[in-house]
Design a protein around this motif. Structure first.
Motif, short mmCIF file in Angstrom:
data_model
loop_
_atom_site.label_atom_id
_atom_site.label_comp_id
_atom_site.label_asym_id
_atom_site.label_seq_id
_atom_site.Cartn_x
_atom_site.Cartn_y
_atom_site.Cartn_z
N TYR A 92 0.83 -1.21 0.00
CA TYR A 92 0.00 0.00 0.00
C TYR A 92 0.86 1.25 0.00
O TYR A 92 2.05 1.22 0.34
CB TYR A 92 -0.92 0.04 1.25
CG TYR A 92 -0.21 -0.35 2.52
CD1 TYR A 92 0.68 0.50 3.14
CD2 TYR A 92 -0.36 -1.63 3.06
CE1 TYR A 92 1.37 0.12 4.27
CE2 TYR A 92 0.33 -2.03 4.19
CZ TYR A 92 1.20 -1.14 4.79
OH TYR A 92 1.91 -1.51 5.90
N ILE A 94 0.02 5.67 0.86
CA ILE A 94 -0.95 6.74 1.18
C ILE A 94 -0.30 8.06 0.75
O ILE A 94 0.89 8.28 1.01
CB ILE A 94 -1.24 6.76 2.70
CG1 ILE A 94 -1.86 5.44 3.18
CG2 ILE A 94 -2.12 7.96 3.09
CD1 ILE A 94 -3.28 5.18 2.73
N GLY A 100 -0.82 9.81 8.75
CA GLY A 100 -1.03 10.01 10.17
C GLY A 100 -2.48 10.12 10.58
O GLY A 100 -2.78 10.56 11.69
N GLY A 102 -4.56 7.36 10.18
CA GLY A 102 -5.06 5.99 10.35
C GLY A 102 -5.63 5.38 9.08
O GLY A 102 -6.22 4.30 9.12
N THR A 105 -4.02 1.95 8.06
CA THR A 105 -4.49 0.90 8.97
C THR A 105 -5.92 0.49 8.63
O THR A 105 -6.23 -0.70 8.58
CB THR A 105 -4.40 1.41 10.43
OG1 THR A 105 -3.07 1.85 10.67
CG2 THR A 105 -4.78 0.32 11.41
N ASN A 132 11.46 2.15 7.40
CA ASN A 132 10.12 2.72 7.33
C ASN A 132 9.23 2.14 8.43
O ASN A 132 8.28 1.40 8.17
CB ASN A 132 9.54 2.43 5.94
CG ASN A 132 8.18 3.04 5.69
OD1 ASN A 132 7.80 4.01 6.36
ND2 ASN A 132 7.45 2.49 4.75
N ARG A 137 4.25 -0.39 11.91
CA ARG A 137 3.17 -0.11 12.88
C ARG A 137 1.81 -0.47 12.29
O ARG A 137 0.96 -1.04 12.95
CB ARG A 137 3.15 1.38 13.25
CG ARG A 137 3.93 1.79 14.45
CD ARG A 137 3.56 1.03 15.70
NE ARG A 137 2.27 1.38 16.26
CZ ARG A 137 1.51 0.57 16.99
NH1 ARG A 137 1.90 -0.67 17.23
NH2 ARG A 137 0.35 0.97 17.47
N LYS A 141 -0.72 -3.12 13.83
CA LYS A 141 -2.07 -2.71 14.26
C LYS A 141 -3.17 -3.56 13.63
O LYS A 141 -4.25 -3.68 14.19
CB LYS A 141 -2.30 -1.22 13.94
CG LYS A 141 -1.54 -0.28 14.86
CD LYS A 141 -2.02 1.16 14.75
CE LYS A 141 -1.60 1.80 13.44
NZ LYS A 141 -2.11 3.18 13.31
C1 LIG Z 1 3.61 3.97 5.73
C2 LIG Z 1 2.28 4.62 5.37
C3 LIG Z 1 1.49 3.68 4.48
C4 LIG Z 1 1.50 4.90 6.65
O1 LIG Z 1 0.24 5.43 6.29
P1 LIG Z 1 -0.66 6.19 7.37
O2 LIG Z 1 -2.04 6.30 6.81
O3 LIG Z 1 0.02 7.43 7.79
O4 LIG Z 1 -0.63 5.09 8.55
P2 LIG Z 1 -1.55 5.08 9.87
O5 LIG Z 1 -1.93 6.48 10.21
O6 LIG Z 1 -2.64 4.08 9.65
O7 LIG Z 1 -0.56 4.46 10.95
C5 LIG Z 1 0.78 4.92 11.03
C6 LIG Z 1 1.38 4.47 12.34
O8 LIG Z 1 2.79 4.63 12.23
C7 LIG Z 1 3.23 5.44 13.32
N1 LIG Z 1 4.42 6.13 12.86
C8 LIG Z 1 4.52 7.19 12.05
N2 LIG Z 1 5.81 7.52 11.87
C9 LIG Z 1 6.53 6.61 12.57
C10 LIG Z 1 7.93 6.40 12.78
N3 LIG Z 1 8.83 7.19 12.21
N4 LIG Z 1 8.29 5.37 13.57
C11 LIG Z 1 7.38 4.57 14.14
N5 LIG Z 1 6.05 4.70 13.96
C12 LIG Z 1 5.65 5.71 13.19
C13 LIG Z 1 2.08 6.33 13.63
O9 LIG Z 1 2.19 6.89 14.91
C14 LIG Z 1 0.94 5.32 13.52
O10 LIG Z 1 0.90 4.44 14.62
P3 LIG Z 1 -0.05 4.68 15.91
O11 LIG Z 1 -1.46 4.64 15.41
O12 LIG Z 1 0.28 3.56 16.81
O13 LIG Z 1 0.30 6.03 16.47
C15 LIG Z 1 2.49 5.97 4.63
O14 LIG Z 1 3.35 6.76 5.39
C16 LIG Z 1 3.06 5.79 3.24
O15 LIG Z 1 2.33 5.55 2.30
N6 LIG Z 1 4.38 5.95 3.09
C17 LIG Z 1 5.03 5.89 1.78
C18 LIG Z 1 4.82 4.59 1.07
C19 LIG Z 1 5.05 3.40 1.97
O16 LIG Z 1 5.91 3.43 2.83
N7 LIG Z 1 4.28 2.35 1.75
C20 LIG Z 1 4.41 1.14 2.53
C21 LIG Z 1 5.33 0.22 1.84
S1 LIG Z 1 5.53 -1.29 2.79
#
Ligand SMILES: CC(C)(COP(=O)(O)OP(=O)(O)OC[C@H]1O[C@@H](n2cnc3c(N)ncnc32)[C@H](O)[C@@H]1OP(=O)(O)O)[C@@H](O)C(=O)NCCC(=O)NCCS
Length: 175
Positions: A92, A94, A100, A102, A105, A132, A137, A141
């Protein structure tokens, strides 16, 4: 189509291409995904979306993550099946303006439910770049377990990348 309280996951259409290019074109999104190029070329979003119909036939499903409120594009989520093994990999991204909240998730949780309850798969797994942890996380979750680390398993932008493997099998699925 899969609905959650805040999201609708649906098939991509050609009309999504400009939003895909804008959101997937951010360096922050390309950096931690295997297949998104940077810079993101003109025409790439249209090409990518045009592969989806055939891929769906093979069990490779890609869904647009959109808001239930106004159907705006938030990101993408894929479920890539290996039917011989009753297993699939989730991947995935976002768009940066939506991090940030959710959404990853909520989308991944819904796709996991779809995989077990509708597709009757046995194992779902995902891999994320070790650098990453936010993606790790998300996987924690939704109930996945950390299964191991693979050193220099991938190469992205000329750099060898360590990855973490997460998974869940049907016996651990509680719904
Ligand atoms: C990784 C990604 C999918 C997260 O999407 P998102 O919608 O922000 O995720 P969510 O809000 O559902 O959850 C993120 C969780 O990570 C946590 N988090 C954010 N930055 C963090 C970091 N540097 N270290 C640890 N946890 C972190 C958040 O606090 C949250 O956890 P919590 O609910 O326990 O507080 C998004 O940042 C993204 O698309 N990144 C670029 C592409 C990518 O990495 N894709 C995944 C490939 S495997």
């Amino acid at each position: 189509m899969i609905s959650t309280p805040r999201l609708v996951l649906r098939r991509f259409t050609r009309e999504d291409a400009p939003a895909v290019q804008r959101l997937a074109g951010a360096p922050e999104v390309a950096l931690n995904t295997l297949l998104i190029p940077h810079p993101y070329p003109d025409g790439e979003a249209e090409r990518w979306i045009s592969t989806h119909d055939e891929a769906f036939q093979r069990g490779d499903m890609t869904f647009a993550i959109t808001t239930a409120e106004d159907q705006g594009l938030v990101g993408a989520i894929g479920l890539h099946s290996k039917p011989d093994h009753d297993r699939a990999e989730i991947g995935y991204w976002i768009g940066l303006p939506f991090w940030g909240k959710g959404f990853a998730t909520e989308a991944a949780s819904a796709v996991l439910r779809h995989a077990f309850e509708t597709l009757s798969l046995h194992r779902i797994y995902a891999m994320h770049f070790t650098r990453n942890p936010a993606s790790g996380r998300v996987l924690q979750k939704i109930g996945m377990r950390h299964e191991g680390s693979l050193r220099h398993h991938l190469k992205k932008f000329g750099e060898y990348i360590d990855v973490e493997v997460y998974g869940i099998v049907r016996d651990d699925w509680s719904g």
